[in-house]
Design a protein around this motif. Structure first.
Motif, PDB file in Angstrom:
ATOM      1  N   ASP A   1      -3.656  10.305  -3.397  1.00 19.79           N
ATOM      2  CA  ASP A   1      -4.376   8.924  -3.566  1.00 19.79           C
ATOM      3  C   ASP A   1      -4.583   8.653  -5.260  1.00 19.79           C
ATOM      4  O   ASP A   1      -4.244   7.555  -5.413  1.00 19.79           O
ATOM      5  N   ALA A   2      -4.798   9.577  -5.826  1.00 19.13           N
ATOM      6  CA  ALA A   2      -4.881   9.355  -7.564  1.00 19.13           C
ATOM      7  C   ALA A   2      -3.550   9.065  -8.071  1.00 19.13           C
ATOM      8  O   ALA A   2      -3.448   7.892  -8.521  1.00 19.13           O
ATOM      9  N   LEU A   3      -2.452   9.780  -7.480  1.00 22.14           N
ATOM     10  CA  LEU A   3      -1.234   9.386  -8.174  1.00 22.14           C
ATOM     11  C   LEU A   3      -0.656   7.973  -7.537  1.00 22.14           C
ATOM     12  O   LEU A   3      -0.203   7.242  -8.531  1.00 22.14           O
TER      13      LEU A   3
ATOM     14  N   LEU B   1       5.089   4.040  -5.437  1.00 26.46           N
ATOM     15  CA  LEU B   1       4.386   5.346  -4.966  1.00 26.46           C
ATOM     16  C   LEU B   1       3.276   4.716  -3.826  1.00 26.46           C
ATOM     17  O   LEU B   1       2.937   6.079  -3.146  1.00 26.46           O
ATOM     18  N   ALA B   2       3.305   3.663  -3.614  1.00 33.44           N
ATOM     19  CA  ALA B   2       2.286   3.380  -2.652  1.00 33.44           C
ATOM     20  C   ALA B   2       2.853   3.596  -1.250  1.00 33.44           C
ATOM     21  O   ALA B   2       2.210   3.638  -0.031  1.00 33.44           O
ATOM     22  N   ILE B   3       4.205   3.808  -1.107  1.00 33.95           N
ATOM     23  CA  ILE B   3       4.807   4.329   0.104  1.00 33.95           C
ATOM     24  C   ILE B   3       4.283   5.651   0.710  1.00 33.95           C
ATOM     25  O   ILE B   3       4.383   5.894   1.706  1.00 33.95           O
ATOM     26  N   LEU B   4       3.834   6.430  -0.284  1.00 41.50           N
ATOM     27  CA  LEU B   4       3.302   7.642   0.189  1.00 41.50           C
ATOM     28  C   LEU B   4       1.926   7.502   1.232  1.00 41.50           C
ATOM     29  O   LEU B   4       1.510   8.301   1.870  1.00 41.50           O
ATOM     30  N   ARG B   5       1.292   6.304   1.185  1.00 44.97           N
ATOM     31  CA  ARG B   5       0.170   5.689   2.087  1.00 44.97           C
ATOM     32  C   ARG B   5       0.737   5.885   3.388  1.00 44.97           C
ATOM     33  O   ARG B   5      -0.099   5.830   4.516  1.00 44.97           O
ATOM     34  N   LEU B   6       2.023   5.856   3.760  1.00 46.86           N
ATOM     35  CA  LEU B   6       2.667   5.805   5.165  1.00 46.86           C
ATOM     36  C   LEU B   6       2.497   7.505   5.663  1.00 46.86           C
ATOM     37  O   LEU B   6       2.426   7.379   7.065  1.00 46.86           O
ATOM     38  N   ILE B   7       2.231   8.171   4.977  1.00 47.06           N
ATOM     39  CA  ILE B   7       1.872   9.639   5.228  1.00 47.06           C
ATOM     40  C   ILE B   7       0.563   9.777   5.592  1.00 47.06           C
ATOM     41  O   ILE B   7      -0.382   9.193   5.025  1.00 47.06           O
ATOM     42  N   PRO B   8       0.179  10.357   6.712  1.00 51.26           N
ATOM     43  CA  PRO B   8      -1.429  10.508   7.351  1.00 51.26           C
ATOM     44  C   PRO B   8      -1.978  11.144   6.335  1.00 51.26           C
ATOM     45  O   PRO B   8      -1.737  12.124   5.560  1.00 51.26           O
TER      46      PRO B   8
ATOM     47  N   LEU C   1      -2.247  14.877   6.171  1.00 55.83           N
ATOM     48  CA  LEU C   1      -1.171  15.355   5.780  1.00 55.83           C
ATOM     49  C   LEU C   1      -0.693  15.197   4.294  1.00 55.83           C
ATOM     50  O   LEU C   1      -0.462  16.291   3.687  1.00 55.83           O
ATOM     51  N   ARG C   2      -1.120  14.024   3.672  1.00 56.23           N
ATOM     52  CA  ARG C   2      -0.871  14.097   2.240  1.00 56.23           C
ATOM     53  C   ARG C   2      -1.822  15.076   1.596  1.00 56.23           C
ATOM     54  O   ARG C   2      -1.444  15.475   0.453  1.00 56.23           O
ATOM     55  N   ASP C   3      -3.007  15.402   1.908  1.00 54.26           N
ATOM     56  CA  ASP C   3      -3.892  16.312   1.210  1.00 54.26           C
ATOM     57  C   ASP C   3      -3.585  17.632   1.327  1.00 54.26           C
ATOM     58  O   ASP C   3      -3.437  18.537   0.565  1.00 54.26           O
ATOM     59  N   ILE C   4      -2.860  18.240   2.436  1.00 54.87           N
ATOM     60  CA  ILE C   4      -2.303  19.295   2.819  1.00 54.87           C
ATOM     61  C   ILE C   4      -1.077  19.432   1.761  1.00 54.87           C
ATOM     62  O   ILE C   4      -0.790  20.364   1.086  1.00 54.87           O
ATOM     63  N   LEU C   5      -0.236  18.461   1.702  1.00 53.21           N
ATOM     64  CA  LEU C   5       1.012  18.508   0.678  1.00 53.21           C
ATOM     65  C   LEU C   5       0.636  18.714  -0.769  1.00 53.21           C
ATOM     66  O   LEU C   5       1.280  19.547  -1.170  1.00 53.21           O
ATOM     67  N   TYR C   6      -0.347  18.064  -0.940  1.00 48.94           N
ATOM     68  CA  TYR C   6      -0.935  18.155  -2.486  1.00 48.94           C
ATOM     69  C   TYR C   6      -1.371  19.434  -2.510  1.00 48.94           C
ATOM     70  O   TYR C   6      -1.189  19.960  -3.784  1.00 48.94           O
ATOM     71  N   ARG C   7      -2.369  19.864  -1.947  1.00 46.34           N
ATOM     72  CA  ARG C   7      -2.892  21.406  -1.934  1.00 46.34           C
ATOM     73  C   ARG C   7      -1.923  22.387  -2.193  1.00 46.34           C
ATOM     74  O   ARG C   7      -1.963  23.221  -2.904  1.00 46.34           O
TER      75      ARG C   7
END
Length: 152
Positions: free
Chosen positions: A91-93, A107-114, A117-123
């Motif tokens: 979300d920061a990115l 980069l807003a397209i990343l909001r399409l990922i739940p 899942l975004r948090d898991i991917l980033y971690r």
């Protein structure tokens, strides 16, 4: 991920050293090569020279991370402050991309990922960043644009 704190709440936290918070502030791991590349990306795309970069390992960086409930000893994310609010993870990115404008708004397209899942991917990337990307010294990068933005 929005870090649920009132806007500018860090100003009332006596553990946080005074700093200039006009414009966006990024708290980044100064020993991470991926973060160093991120700092260069921000510096070279910030046409208005608004962004400030705070090394996570600095007194200010550690205090801000702690204020927002993040562990500065084991950072699995980075912190982005804008208009007194804190954001982390992808979300920061996304918000940095929006602030930089032009094509970076995509980069807003990343909001399409739940969100979960975004948090898991980033971690996952954050936990492996040293192994995958190596180390660097953000504070000693020869890049003048990065150096102008550093708050140490």
């Amino acid at each position: 991920m929005y870090l649920n704190r009132p806007p500018y709440s860090y100003r009332n936290d006596h553990e946080i050293p005074a700093f200039t918070d006009i414009g966006p502030v990024c708290v980044m791991d100064a020993h991470c090569a991926l973060c160093a590349r991120g700092a260069k990306w921000i510096a070279h795309n910030d046409r208005n020279t608004d962004f400030k970069i705070v090394p996570l390992q600095s007194e200010l960086g550690r205090a801000l991370m702690t204020h927002y409930g993040m562990d500065p000893e084991d950072p699995t994310s980075w912190l982005y402050l804008t208009e007194g609010r804190g954001y982390a993870s992808l979300d920061a990115l996304i918000r940095v991309g929006h602030r930089l404008g032009r094509g970076w708004k995509l980069l807003a397209i990343l909001r399409l990922i739940p969100q979960s899942l975004r948090d898991i991917l980033y971690r996952s990337v954050a936990r492996n960043r040293y192994r995958w990307f190596g180390t660097a010294d953000l504070c000693n990068l020869p890049d003048a644009e990065v150096q102008k933005r550093l708050m140490v």
